[in-house]
Design an enzyme around this catalytic site. Structure first.
Site, PDB file in Angstrom:
ATOM      1  N   GLY A   1       0.805  -1.226   0.000  1.00 17.15           N
ATOM      2  CA  GLY A   1       0.000   0.000   0.000  1.00 17.15           C
ATOM      3  C   GLY A   1       0.829   1.262   0.000  1.00 17.15           C
ATOM      4  O   GLY A   1       0.461   2.261   0.624  1.00 17.15           O
TER       5      GLY A   1
ATOM      6  N   ASP B   1      -0.752  -7.015  -5.626  1.00 14.76           N
ATOM      7  CA  ASP B   1      -2.152  -6.851  -5.239  1.00 14.76           C
ATOM      8  C   ASP B   1      -2.444  -7.884  -4.157  1.00 14.76           C
ATOM      9  O   ASP B   1      -2.377  -9.097  -4.418  1.00 14.76           O
ATOM     10  CB  ASP B   1      -3.051  -7.065  -6.452  1.00 14.76           C
ATOM     11  CG  ASP B   1      -4.532  -6.871  -6.139  1.00 14.76           C
ATOM     12  OD1 ASP B   1      -4.886  -6.690  -4.954  1.00 14.76           O
ATOM     13  OD2 ASP B   1      -5.347  -6.919  -7.085  1.00 14.76           O
TER      14      ASP B   1
ATOM     15  N   SER C   1      -7.539   0.852  12.671  1.00 11.86           N
ATOM     16  CA  SER C   1      -8.162   2.174  12.575  1.00 11.86           C
ATOM     17  C   SER C   1      -8.941   2.447  13.851  1.00 11.86           C
ATOM     18  O   SER C   1      -9.661   1.582  14.353  1.00 11.86           O
ATOM     19  CB  SER C   1      -9.112   2.235  11.376  1.00 11.86           C
ATOM     20  OG  SER C   1      -9.874   3.428  11.400  1.00 11.86           O
TER      21      SER C   1
ATOM     22  N   SER D   1     -11.450   4.075  14.013  1.00  8.97           N
ATOM     23  CA  SER D   1     -12.877   4.012  13.685  1.00  8.97           C
ATOM     24  C   SER D   1     -13.516   2.727  14.187  1.00  8.97           C
ATOM     25  O   SER D   1     -14.741   2.657  14.339  1.00  8.97           O
ATOM     26  CB  SER D   1     -13.081   4.136  12.169  1.00  8.97           C
ATOM     27  OG  SER D   1     -12.495   3.052  11.478  1.00  8.97           O
TER      28      SER D   1
ATOM     29  N   GLN E   1     -18.333   5.613   8.339  1.00 10.66           N
ATOM     30  CA  GLN E   1     -17.611   4.628   7.552  1.00 10.66           C
ATOM     31  C   GLN E   1     -17.686   3.248   8.208  1.00 10.66           C
ATOM     32  O   GLN E   1     -16.685   2.597   8.492  1.00 10.66           O
ATOM     33  CB  GLN E   1     -16.160   5.065   7.355  1.00 10.66           C
ATOM     34  CG  GLN E   1     -15.439   5.435   8.627  1.00 10.66           C
ATOM     35  CD  GLN E   1     -14.024   5.928   8.412  1.00 10.66           C
ATOM     36  OE1 GLN E   1     -13.436   6.495   9.297  1.00 10.66           O
ATOM     37  NE2 GLN E   1     -13.454   5.727   7.245  1.00 10.66           N
TER      38      GLN E   1
ATOM     39  N   TYR F   1     -15.810   0.108   6.556  1.00 11.21           N
ATOM     40  CA  TYR F   1     -14.364   0.153   6.760  1.00 11.21           C
ATOM     41  C   TYR F   1     -14.024  -0.138   8.218  1.00 11.21           C
ATOM     42  O   TYR F   1     -13.139  -0.948   8.522  1.00 11.21           O
ATOM     43  CB  TYR F   1     -13.837   1.523   6.350  1.00 11.21           C
ATOM     44  CG  TYR F   1     -12.395   1.773   6.687  1.00 11.21           C
ATOM     45  CD1 TYR F   1     -11.374   1.137   5.994  1.00 11.21           C
ATOM     46  CD2 TYR F   1     -12.043   2.676   7.693  1.00 11.21           C
ATOM     47  CE1 TYR F   1     -10.043   1.373   6.293  1.00 11.21           C
ATOM     48  CE2 TYR F   1     -10.711   2.921   8.002  1.00 11.21           C
ATOM     49  CZ  TYR F   1      -9.714   2.268   7.305  1.00 11.21           C
ATOM     50  OH  TYR F   1      -8.399   2.508   7.616  1.00 11.21           O
TER      51      TYR F   1
ATOM     52  N   LYS G   1     -11.829  -3.290   9.908  1.00 10.00           N
ATOM     53  CA  LYS G   1     -10.635  -3.098  10.734  1.00 10.00           C
ATOM     54  C   LYS G   1     -10.820  -3.731  12.118  1.00 10.00           C
ATOM     55  O   LYS G   1      -9.857  -4.208  12.731  1.00 10.00           O
ATOM     56  CB  LYS G   1     -10.310  -1.614  10.857  1.00 10.00           C
ATOM     57  CG  LYS G   1      -9.758  -0.997   9.575  1.00 10.00           C
ATOM     58  CD  LYS G   1      -8.425  -1.598   9.175  1.00 10.00           C
ATOM     59  CE  LYS G   1      -7.774  -0.836   8.021  1.00 10.00           C
ATOM     60  NZ  LYS G   1      -6.450  -1.343   7.679  1.00 10.00           N
TER      61      LYS G   1
END
Length: 259
Positions: free
Chosen positions: A12, A62, A142, A144, A152, A155, A159
């Site tokens: 990434g 990938d 994250s 989050s 989100q 996502y 995580k």
């Protein structure tokens, strides 16, 4: 130097956190293999980071493709002789929305990339680490997953699942001397957040300083963490200083969750 003679694979690697991971690992003395899907972007990044081409190898990969992951690890071993650590930054973030307005295909993609993609990568890299006698896996979580900020959910849920997977991976791989830990950032001052702050400032007729103050005024450090600071925490997890640390997550968030 903390990482002298070590080889670190980083996925990434673009303009944000992945690039800063590479910068921090190089500063700590490591050889670095940078990966992303864009070959052109990787080549440019490699030239910027290491013009002589002695310590950086760019290899497109990938994490949603197992053969691509195996090729990445083979390239790292062929060039530098081993893989001592892997930092899994690659992620799919565009899984926004609530119960009824979310695109569930994007939720599925978030889980496939962020969780299963990480497992695909580890299936490729763990045999090389076992041959080396151990190693370090650094996942990127994250905040989050702990605190609702932006809408989100897809996502964040992916995580959260990755964090749960970390505990099982640490238990499974520990007997082979492989440590598995997670750095957990929140707001990070880098290209993506800069664009967000600039957009809000322009659309709301305010300054970027006012937007930043609104976001960070409740943080104990009263500032936003930088991408590089998250990367520096990953250096610790890759280094021998954390040789007895596994199955742990570290919040790198300027103290945000204290309040």
């Amino acid at each position: 130097m903390l990482l002298r003679d070590k080889t670190i694979v980083i996925t990434g690697v673009g303009s944000g956190l992945g690039r800063e991971m590479a910068v921090s690992m190089l500063a700590a003395g490591a050889n670095v293999v940078i990966a992303a899907r864009s070959a052109d972007g990787l080549r440019e990044t490699a030239k910027e980071l290491d013009p002589a081409g002695e310590r950086v190898l760019a290899h497109p990969a990938d994490i949603n493709d197992e053969e691509s992951c195996r090729s990445l690890v083979s390239a790292a071993v062929d060039r530098f002789g081993s893989v001592d650590a892997v930092v899994q930054v690659a992620a799919f973030e565009d899984a926004f929305g609530g119960l009824f307005d979310a695109d569930l295909d994007k939720w599925a993609r978030a889980f496939d990339t962020n969780v299963l993609g990480s497992l695909r990568l580890l299936r490729a890299v763990v045999p090389a680490m076992k041959e080396r006698g151990g190693g370090s896996v650094v996942l990127v979580g994250s905040q989050s997953a702990f605190k609702v900020a932006l809408p989100q959910g897809g996502y964040a849920a992916s995580k959260g699942a990755l964090l749960s997977a970390m505990y099982y991976l640490a238990d499974e791989l520990g007997p082979d001397g492989i440590r598995v830990n997670t750095v957990v950032p929140s707001w990070m001052w880098g290209p993506n957040v800069e664009m967000y702050v600039d957009f809000r400032a322009q659309s709301e007729g305010r300054t970027t300083e006012e937007i930043l103050d609104e976001i960070t005024r409740g943080f104990p450090l009263r500032r936003m963490t930088q991408d590089r600071e998250v990367a520096d925490a990953a250096v610790f997890f890759c280094s021998d200083l954390s040789r007895a640390v596994t199955g742990q997550y570290l919040l790198v968030n300027s103290g945000e969750l204290m309040r």
